[in-house]
Scaffold this active site. Sequence first.
Site, PDB file in Angstrom:
ATOM      1  N   HIS A 127      -3.372   4.689   4.683  1.00 26.02           N
ATOM      2  CA  HIS A 127      -4.474   3.749   4.922  1.00 26.02           C
ATOM      3  C   HIS A 127      -5.775   4.355   4.388  1.00 26.02           C
ATOM      4  O   HIS A 127      -6.506   3.730   3.642  1.00 26.02           O
ATOM      5  CB  HIS A 127      -4.583   3.457   6.414  1.00 26.02           C
ATOM      6  CG  HIS A 127      -5.856   2.777   6.803  1.00 26.02           C
ATOM      7  ND1 HIS A 127      -6.149   1.486   6.420  1.00 26.02           N
ATOM      8  CD2 HIS A 127      -6.928   3.205   7.516  1.00 26.02           C
ATOM      9  CE1 HIS A 127      -7.341   1.152   6.897  1.00 26.02           C
ATOM     10  NE2 HIS A 127      -7.833   2.174   7.554  1.00 26.02           N
ATOM     11  N   TYR A 162       4.782   6.115  10.736  1.00 29.55           N
ATOM     12  CA  TYR A 162       5.089   4.731  11.110  1.00 29.55           C
ATOM     13  C   TYR A 162       5.865   3.937  10.066  1.00 29.55           C
ATOM     14  O   TYR A 162       6.106   2.755  10.243  1.00 29.55           O
ATOM     15  CB  TYR A 162       3.799   3.983  11.485  1.00 29.55           C
ATOM     16  CG  TYR A 162       2.717   4.011  10.422  1.00 29.55           C
ATOM     17  CD1 TYR A 162       2.702   3.093   9.389  1.00 29.55           C
ATOM     18  CD2 TYR A 162       1.705   4.977  10.465  1.00 29.55           C
ATOM     19  CE1 TYR A 162       1.721   3.114   8.420  1.00 29.55           C
ATOM     20  CE2 TYR A 162       0.708   5.015   9.492  1.00 29.55           C
ATOM     21  CZ  TYR A 162       0.721   4.076   8.474  1.00 29.55           C
ATOM     22  OH  TYR A 162      -0.252   4.113   7.517  1.00 29.55           O
ATOM     23  N   ARG A 193       0.858  -1.183   0.000  1.00 35.84           N
ATOM     24  CA  ARG A 193       0.000   0.000   0.000  1.00 35.84           C
ATOM     25  C   ARG A 193       0.893   1.231   0.000  1.00 35.84           C
ATOM     26  O   ARG A 193       1.433   1.612   1.027  1.00 35.84           O
ATOM     27  CB  ARG A 193      -0.873  -0.030   1.267  1.00 35.84           C
ATOM     28  CG  ARG A 193      -1.911   1.072   1.339  1.00 35.84           C
ATOM     29  CD  ARG A 193      -2.436   1.206   2.761  1.00 35.84           C
ATOM     30  NE  ARG A 193      -1.541   1.994   3.578  1.00 35.84           N
ATOM     31  CZ  ARG A 193      -1.415   1.881   4.901  1.00 35.84           C
ATOM     32  NH1 ARG A 193      -2.094   0.986   5.564  1.00 35.84           N
ATOM     33  NH2 ARG A 193      -0.571   2.665   5.556  1.00 35.84           N
TER      34      ARG A 193
END
Lengths: 385, 321
Positions: free
Chosen positions: A275, A284, A271
């Site tokens: 998100h 992160y 990805r």
Amino acid sequence: MVNRQRSTPAEPTDVSVDRLSQDELDVDTYRVVEPDGSYDPEATPDLDDESFRDLYRWMVLQRTFDDRATKLQRRGRLGTYPSGRGQEASIVGAGFALADQDWIFPYGRETAALLMHGLSMRDLLLYWRGVEDASRMEGANIFGLAISIGSHIPVVAGKAWGMKLADEGSVAFANLGDGATSTGAFHEGINFAGVLGAPAVLFCQNNQYAITLPFDGQTNADTVAQKALAYGIDGIRVDGNDVLAVYNAVAEARKRALEGNPVLVEAVTYRRGAHTTSDDPTRYRSEDEVEEWKERDPLERYQTFLEETGRWDAIDEEAIREEVDEEFSAAVDAADEFAERGVEEMFAYLYEEMPPELERQQAAFEQVLEERPEMYEYIEQRPKG
Amino acid sequence: MNATIIQAVNDALHEEMGNDERTLVFGQDVAESGGVFRATEGLQDEFGEERVLDTPLSEIAIVGSAIGLATHGYRPIAEIQFSGFLPPAFDQLVTNASRIRWRTRGELTAPMVVRTPYGAGVRALEHHSESLEAVYGHVPGLKVAIPSTPHDAKGMLISAIRDPDPVLFMEPKHVYRSLREEIPEGTYTEPLGKAAVRQEGDDLTVISWGAMMHNTLEAVENLGVDADVIDLRSISPLDRETILESVKNTGRCVIVHEAAKTGGFGAELMATINDEALMYLKAPINRVTGFDVPVPLLSMEDYYIPHPPRIETAIEETLEY
């Protein structure tokens, strides 16, 4: 009195107990086109040139939709949106392998698969604008999006079971992410499908992150595909950035499922975006990692294949880009023109026959809106459609 | 310090993790990124990866393992990212957490907190906006706390962490960042099971909690009525005394919540008032609630929320009865 206490056991002697271990499991990743563009001619799917072109077009469309939808969200013209950037080959290859009569159970990023299955782009935009009416999934065998992660897997088992009972020759196809494989619903659903021999294909796009959590924090298993074995069904691990490999894998899984053997397919991909538009992935994960996967871009890899096989010259990339751009713009216009809605839609469809109390609540609310126009000061006027 | 509710929650977690080494914070996305709402920001840096950790995506295991940890002497603080994702864990709350003390005749206990943002109004996706506090309040053995202000969020969360029983701590996410107030530095507690009287008056009693507390206060101010305004703060245990004392004084009561009406916690409050203060009532108790429908998707959710005009209508009706 009997002494029930036992002594602390001594260190066991070496009796060489056999263990099952994933270290002994060899899970290959199926691939047709290598990252460098070289390919296996034997494994190349038997498609006509138009289909090879369409695969490319759908991937361009997926990327365009993701880019433009994200921009629309930034301008307040769309709600929270989950981009599928980086996952185009998984989305398109899987969608392309399905038949019209199959049912898709999406989880959110599979724009191209839903559109090629018959959903209108306008309706998909309306859904992301938070318009209930779009959830009709008109003209397409598509279930509602599984926003509560993994919640759809047991339903997929039941839907597939129904298809088997009705002898329909179709499959229930679930999209899920690596995070969903940690949920109880996934395990219970997959077990059911296995026991029932239901024609279900569980298609996990292992995009390496469930919001912030990397795959190795999600599970101690090396792969998603191996989880199939625990339930006695087949697993396939496929390079999710290779559209032809994904197509083959899902076509094969579909065939097996129709024979009464549900299959878990793991498409290994990445990805590249956030998100959702509410998420900031720089918190992160490293830019290096994102760059590394950018080099494995599914569109570029497929383009190399098309060039190598002499198919690229017949493809007018510029025209495709213009075409999908126009398609998107037209869909936004159509969504903007969606009829003004009334409060009755909040109360409709909950039951076939509206209970009296709900009728009372609707009538009372309509009266408040009429008598207290100041109510509208508190109601944010969201984009029409 | 001047804080929002989300900052107050964060401050409470920092305080109590510093005060008690047995505390652990875990859930999805709480550690590395500090949570989707940043409620747990900075905790992992301060208290380490062993006490602040991201877990796999499994509400059942997040809540279930909190119970196991709690029975083993730890003080788990689990986060369920949105209350709409709590239902899978309902089994753990009902089957294990709520009854472990009762079932083992006090041999084992589950002093744990499950934090979860709840309620509508933030333009979220489906399953992100539920208000099922009545459902959880119906489970014997489970405490359900809902702060509505930064001051209470901090004090009540510290109380919840210290509570010897399982507490579901529902945070009104609609007002996470929309209001600020001065809160004390350092550790302080606000009791669970005790309502707060936000304003005093003799004409009627208005009861609310969570994000709707602020709509209620606004409605009362708009009307300029002399109302007792009660912030329930705890669904379970319920502060019956504060409610009954007020209703006995005013004789009129309006209850405001954003959950669906039928079987909502307002119904329990009405029953409580009927049980103990029926003869004091000068008017039927009125309810302003969400409708008996799922919270609509974002384009219509503002229609669902009980905004001040609906509350004002109910207050006027009750006063004019």
